[in-house]
Motif scaffolding. Sequence first.
Motif, PDB file in Angstrom:
ATOM      1  N   THR A   1       0.813  -1.218   0.000  1.00  0.00           N
ATOM      2  CA  THR A   1       0.000   0.000   0.000  1.00  0.00           C
ATOM      3  C   THR A   1       0.846   1.268   0.000  1.00  0.00           C
ATOM      4  O   THR A   1       0.550   2.205  -0.725  1.00  0.00           O
ATOM      5  N   LYS A   2       1.882   1.329   0.803  1.00  0.00           N
ATOM      6  CA  LYS A   2       2.686   2.556   0.901  1.00  0.00           C
ATOM      7  C   LYS A   2       3.339   2.890  -0.439  1.00  0.00           C
ATOM      8  O   LYS A   2       3.297   4.042  -0.880  1.00  0.00           O
ATOM      9  N   TYR A   3       3.937   1.907  -1.072  1.00  0.00           N
ATOM     10  CA  TYR A   3       4.558   2.148  -2.372  1.00  0.00           C
ATOM     11  C   TYR A   3       3.510   2.601  -3.384  1.00  0.00           C
ATOM     12  O   TYR A   3       3.733   3.551  -4.143  1.00  0.00           O
ATOM     13  N   LEU A   4       2.391   1.936  -3.388  1.00  0.00           N
ATOM     14  CA  LEU A   4       1.339   2.281  -4.348  1.00  0.00           C
ATOM     15  C   LEU A   4       0.762   3.669  -4.080  1.00  0.00           C
ATOM     16  O   LEU A   4       0.411   4.388  -5.010  1.00  0.00           O
ATOM     17  N   LYS A   5       0.691   4.031  -2.823  1.00  0.00           N
ATOM     18  CA  LYS A   5       0.218   5.376  -2.487  1.00  0.00           C
ATOM     19  C   LYS A   5       1.204   6.423  -3.005  1.00  0.00           C
ATOM     20  O   LYS A   5       0.803   7.452  -3.567  1.00  0.00           O
ATOM     21  N   ASP A   6       2.497   6.150  -2.829  1.00  0.00           N
ATOM     22  CA  ASP A   6       3.528   7.075  -3.326  1.00  0.00           C
ATOM     23  C   ASP A   6       3.491   7.162  -4.849  1.00  0.00           C
ATOM     24  O   ASP A   6       3.613   8.251  -5.426  1.00  0.00           O
ATOM     25  N   VAL A   7       3.321   6.022  -5.484  1.00  0.00           N
ATOM     26  CA  VAL A   7       3.226   5.992  -6.955  1.00  0.00           C
ATOM     27  C   VAL A   7       1.984   6.743  -7.422  1.00  0.00           C
ATOM     28  O   VAL A   7       2.007   7.449  -8.436  1.00  0.00           O
ATOM     29  N   ASN A   8       0.911   6.605  -6.677  1.00  0.00           N
ATOM     30  CA  ASN A   8      -0.334   7.271  -7.039  1.00  0.00           C
ATOM     31  C   ASN A   8      -0.166   8.786  -7.090  1.00  0.00           C
ATOM     32  O   ASN A   8      -0.701   9.460  -7.965  1.00  0.00           O
ATOM     33  N   HIS A   9       0.604   9.331  -6.155  1.00  0.00           N
ATOM     34  CA  HIS A   9       0.875  10.779  -6.162  1.00  0.00           C
ATOM     35  C   HIS A   9       1.614  11.184  -7.449  1.00  0.00           C
ATOM     36  O   HIS A   9       1.349  12.248  -8.021  1.00  0.00           O
TER      37      HIS A   9
ATOM     38  N   GLU B   1      13.551   6.176  -0.757  1.00  0.00           N
ATOM     39  CA  GLU B   1      12.738   5.369   0.152  1.00  0.00           C
ATOM     40  C   GLU B   1      12.798   3.872  -0.169  1.00  0.00           C
ATOM     41  O   GLU B   1      12.780   3.030   0.728  1.00  0.00           O
ATOM     42  N   TYR B   2      12.898   3.534  -1.461  1.00  0.00           N
ATOM     43  CA  TYR B   2      12.777   2.119  -1.861  1.00  0.00           C
ATOM     44  C   TYR B   2      14.032   1.546  -2.523  1.00  0.00           C
ATOM     45  O   TYR B   2      13.997   0.419  -3.021  1.00  0.00           O
ATOM     46  N   LYS B   3      15.127   2.281  -2.513  1.00  0.00           N
ATOM     47  CA  LYS B   3      16.318   1.831  -3.247  1.00  0.00           C
ATOM     48  C   LYS B   3      16.881   0.514  -2.713  1.00  0.00           C
ATOM     49  O   LYS B   3      17.502  -0.251  -3.461  1.00  0.00           O
ATOM     50  N   ASP B   4      16.697   0.217  -1.423  1.00  0.00           N
ATOM     51  CA  ASP B   4      17.206  -1.022  -0.835  1.00  0.00           C
ATOM     52  C   ASP B   4      16.086  -2.008  -0.517  1.00  0.00           C
ATOM     53  O   ASP B   4      16.259  -2.920   0.290  1.00  0.00           O
ATOM     54  N   LYS B   5      14.952  -1.818  -1.162  1.00  0.00           N
ATOM     55  CA  LYS B   5      13.787  -2.677  -0.907  1.00  0.00           C
ATOM     56  C   LYS B   5      13.379  -3.384  -2.194  1.00  0.00           C
ATOM     57  O   LYS B   5      13.817  -3.007  -3.293  1.00  0.00           O
TER      58      LYS B   5
END
Length: 203
Positions: free
Chosen positions: A82-90, A128-132
């Motif tokens: 959800t968090k990634y998708l929320k960020d992508v949504n923005h 935020e997601y470079k190591d995920k």
Amino acid sequence: MRKFLTVLLLFGIVLITTGAGYVGTLPNIEAEFDYLRKESSEKAMTPYTIQELDEKNQEKLKPIPREDDSYVDIIIKKDKTTKYLKDVNHVIIILEKLRKCLNTNQDIQMFNAIVSNLIDNVEYIRVEYKDKPESNYLSYNRLQVVSYEAREVASFRTQGLAKQKYMPYSASNNVYTKENLDKKLENLLATVNETIFVLKNLE
């Protein structure tokens, strides 16, 4: 003897009446159920073609409220991303503004403001997601590409505008020609469209 005849007579009466059915005519109940058969038949038949039904369904569909984070949380995707998708949504919202800007040839100030917002949001996602695991997603990489290209076009457009005062478009050593700018804007629009498609089809 009389007792025997009486028993025999009673037995005969029972034998005759046993299994006897209704004598007479049954009421006609077909008419009572005609309306049910008619309704069932009407429901089974549709006056629309598949294409017409599809168009009717499209008319009823409401646009996705991408500005509403709770919609993204609850409706669009699974909880684990959800968090990634929320960020992508923005970013999708920003990219759609950029696409509109490119399609309507809005001024350079509006263009640069949208690009700056895009760069900031994509940079946040990168860090935020470079190591995920999300850093391996196609969407993550497409965001880096569109951000870099938008930055390059904004820089080219700004520098070209500044140099117009000192160097005419026709100068042989001028790379900031209208043709070059138009080509870069066209390529950026294609990249934006491709990225929006990828982001909207996340699973």
